[in-house]
Design a protein around this motif. Structure first.
Motif, PDB file in Angstrom:
ATOM      1  N   LYS A   1      -7.712  -3.470  -9.292  1.00 38.36           N
ATOM      2  CA  LYS A   1      -7.889  -2.570  -8.151  1.00 38.36           C
ATOM      3  C   LYS A   1      -7.822  -1.123  -8.606  1.00 38.36           C
ATOM      4  CE  LYS A   1      -6.039  -5.717  -4.669  1.00 38.36           C
ATOM      5  NZ  LYS A   1      -5.075  -5.864  -3.532  1.00 38.36           N
ATOM      6  N   GLU A   2      -8.290  -0.247  -7.735  1.00 39.34           N
ATOM      7  CA  GLU A   2      -8.227   1.177  -8.028  1.00 39.34           C
ATOM      8  C   GLU A   2      -6.804   1.697  -7.802  1.00 39.34           C
ATOM      9  OE1 GLU A   2     -12.821   2.466  -6.907  1.00 39.34           O
ATOM     10  OE2 GLU A   2     -11.134   3.222  -5.729  1.00 39.34           O
ATOM     11  N   ARG A   3      -6.512   2.789  -8.466  1.00 36.23           N
ATOM     12  CA  ARG A   3      -5.211   3.418  -8.275  1.00 36.23           C
ATOM     13  C   ARG A   3      -5.143   3.987  -6.863  1.00 36.23           C
ATOM     14  NH1 ARG A   3      -3.017   6.816 -13.220  1.00 36.23           N
ATOM     15  NH2 ARG A   3      -4.864   8.082 -12.793  1.00 36.23           N
ATOM     16  N   GLU A   4      -3.975   3.833  -6.220  1.00 33.75           N
ATOM     17  CA  GLU A   4      -3.829   4.283  -4.842  1.00 33.75           C
ATOM     18  C   GLU A   4      -2.552   5.094  -4.672  1.00 33.75           C
ATOM     19  OE1 GLU A   4      -3.633   0.876  -2.247  1.00 33.75           O
ATOM     20  OE2 GLU A   4      -1.883   0.038  -3.266  1.00 33.75           O
ATOM     21  N   PHE A   5      -2.610   5.979  -3.697  1.00 30.44           N
ATOM     22  CA  PHE A   5      -1.488   6.849  -3.371  1.00 30.44           C
ATOM     23  C   PHE A   5      -0.363   6.049  -2.731  1.00 30.44           C
ATOM     24  CE2 PHE A   5       0.747  10.519  -1.983  1.00 30.44           C
ATOM     25  CZ  PHE A   5       1.132  10.289  -0.666  1.00 30.44           C
ATOM     26  N   VAL A   6       0.876   6.407  -3.099  1.00 28.41           N
ATOM     27  CA  VAL A   6       2.051   5.771  -2.516  1.00 28.41           C
ATOM     28  C   VAL A   6       2.875   6.788  -1.716  1.00 28.41           C
ATOM     29  CG1 VAL A   6       4.218   4.583  -3.000  1.00 28.41           C
ATOM     30  CG2 VAL A   6       2.175   4.038  -4.337  1.00 28.41           C
ATOM     31  N   ALA A   7       3.270   7.884  -2.369  1.00 28.25           N
ATOM     32  CA  ALA A   7       4.124   8.867  -1.715  1.00 28.25           C
ATOM     33  C   ALA A   7       4.081  10.173  -2.481  1.00 28.25           C
ATOM     34  CB  ALA A   7       5.567   8.356  -1.637  1.00 28.25           C
ATOM     35  N   GLN A   8       4.439  11.250  -1.774  1.00 32.42           N
ATOM     36  CA  GLN A   8       4.533  12.544  -2.432  1.00 32.42           C
ATOM     37  C   GLN A   8       5.626  13.376  -1.779  1.00 32.42           C
ATOM     38  OE1 GLN A   8       1.764  15.856  -0.988  1.00 32.42           O
ATOM     39  NE2 GLN A   8       3.823  15.701  -0.160  1.00 32.42           N
TER      40      GLN A   8
ATOM     41  N   LYS B   1       5.535   2.899   4.498  1.00 33.83           N
ATOM     42  CA  LYS B   1       6.387   3.593   5.464  1.00 33.83           C
ATOM     43  C   LYS B   1       7.508   2.681   5.946  1.00 33.83           C
ATOM     44  CE  LYS B   1       3.125   7.004   7.267  1.00 33.83           C
ATOM     45  NZ  LYS B   1       2.339   7.438   8.452  1.00 33.83           N
ATOM     46  N   GLY B   2       8.707   3.225   5.906  1.00 34.65           N
ATOM     47  CA  GLY B   2       9.864   2.471   6.337  1.00 34.65           C
ATOM     48  C   GLY B   2      10.477   1.614   5.248  1.00 34.65           C
ATOM     49  N   ARG B   3       9.782   1.470   4.114  1.00 34.46           N
ATOM     50  CA  ARG B   3      10.307   0.641   3.015  1.00 34.46           C
ATOM     51  C   ARG B   3      10.605   1.485   1.769  1.00 34.46           C
ATOM     52  NH1 ARG B   3       7.266  -3.251   0.669  1.00 34.46           N
ATOM     53  NH2 ARG B   3       5.287  -2.152   1.024  1.00 34.46           N
ATOM     54  N   PHE B   4       9.778   2.472   1.491  1.00 35.58           N
ATOM     55  CA  PHE B   4       9.933   3.300   0.293  1.00 35.58           C
ATOM     56  C   PHE B   4      10.389   4.697   0.692  1.00 35.58           C
ATOM     57  CE2 PHE B   4       6.521   1.104  -2.585  1.00 35.58           C
ATOM     58  CZ  PHE B   4       7.113  -0.118  -2.321  1.00 35.58           C
ATOM     59  N   THR B   5      11.174   5.320  -0.195  1.00 34.07           N
ATOM     60  CA  THR B   5      11.628   6.692   0.026  1.00 34.07           C
ATOM     61  C   THR B   5      11.485   7.485  -1.266  1.00 34.07           C
ATOM     62  OG1 THR B   5      13.248   5.954   1.669  1.00 34.07           O
ATOM     63  CG2 THR B   5      13.521   8.159   0.763  1.00 34.07           C
ATOM     64  N   ILE B   6      10.838   8.625  -1.175  1.00 35.56           N
ATOM     65  CA  ILE B   6      10.697   9.510  -2.326  1.00 35.56           C
ATOM     66  C   ILE B   6      11.680  10.665  -2.190  1.00 35.56           C
ATOM     67  CG2 ILE B   6       8.811  10.837  -1.253  1.00 35.56           C
ATOM     68  CD1 ILE B   6       7.629  11.185  -4.083  1.00 35.56           C
ATOM     69  N   THR B   7      12.386  10.951  -3.263  1.00 33.60           N
ATOM     70  CA  THR B   7      13.322  12.070  -3.295  1.00 33.60           C
ATOM     71  C   THR B   7      13.191  12.782  -4.638  1.00 33.60           C
ATOM     72  OG1 THR B   7      15.094  10.647  -4.141  1.00 33.60           O
ATOM     73  CG2 THR B   7      15.001  10.978  -1.750  1.00 33.60           C
ATOM     74  N   ARG B   8      13.793  13.956  -4.717  1.00 32.27           N
ATOM     75  CA  ARG B   8      13.737  14.695  -5.969  1.00 32.27           C
ATOM     76  C   ARG B   8      15.077  15.376  -6.217  1.00 32.27           C
ATOM     77  NH1 ARG B   8       8.980  18.717  -5.272  1.00 32.27           N
ATOM     78  NH2 ARG B   8       9.707  19.545  -7.266  1.00 32.27           N
TER      79      ARG B   8
ATOM     80  N   ASP C   1       0.597   4.390   4.514  1.00 26.30           N
ATOM     81  CA  ASP C   1       1.015   3.567   5.655  1.00 26.30           C
ATOM     82  C   ASP C   1       1.687   2.276   5.215  1.00 26.30           C
ATOM     83  OD1 ASP C   1      -1.794   4.416   7.843  1.00 26.30           O
ATOM     84  OD2 ASP C   1       0.115   5.420   7.465  1.00 26.30           O
ATOM     85  N   PHE C   2       1.232   1.703   4.115  1.00 30.87           N
ATOM     86  CA  PHE C   2       1.747   0.387   3.734  1.00 30.87           C
ATOM     87  C   PHE C   2       3.157   0.442   3.143  1.00 30.87           C
ATOM     88  CE2 PHE C   2       1.016   1.324  -0.667  1.00 30.87           C
ATOM     89  CZ  PHE C   2      -0.203   1.976  -0.739  1.00 30.87           C
TER      90      PHE C   2
END
Length: 125
Positions: A43-50, A65-72, A62-63
């Motif tokens: 599959k092609e590379r797809e965006f997850v979070a930023q 949301k509510g499961r993954f959290t990005i922090t820095r 969308d896929f």
């Protein structure tokens, strides 16, 4: 030159959790936009979070949301992706990316200037 090094991937059962880390070096980190993308086999590379620089504004696919959290953590020049409730379809190589235009959001590959080598995440059913 920016270097990005991902870690934290591995094998986990469905419903489990993993935390990915990405350590950056080589330039000012706090003003940059950091993103996570993934690419499953065939599959092609797809965006997850930023997460944007300065204001820390986040954006998620969308896929996840509510499961993954990005922090820095700007003091450590590190961005994280906490992944909960993992599903077999989350199996992919996960890539960290850095965009120098940190005040602008981007969910496309063109919005990022530097990329890590990727870390494998495998979710078993």
């Amino acid at each position: 030159q920016v270097q990005l090094v991902e870690s934290g991937g591995g094998l986990v059962q469905a419903g489990g959790s993993l935390r990915l880390s990405c350590a950056a070096s080589g330039r000012t980190f706090s003003s940059a936009r950091l993103g996570w993308f993934r690419q499953a086999t065939g599959k092609e590379r797809e965006f997850v979070a930023q997460i944007r620089g300065r204001d820390g504004s986040t954006l998620y696919a969308d896929f996840v949301k509510g499961r993954f959290t990005i922090t820095r953590d700007n003091a450590k020049n590190t961005v994280y992706l906490q992944m909960n409730s993992l599903k077999p379809e989350d199996t992919a190589v996960y890539y960290c990316a850095l965009g120098v235009l940190g005040l602008v959001s981007s969910a496309t590959e063109r919005g990022y200037d530097y990329w890590g080598q990727g870390t494998q995440v495998t979710v078993s059913s």
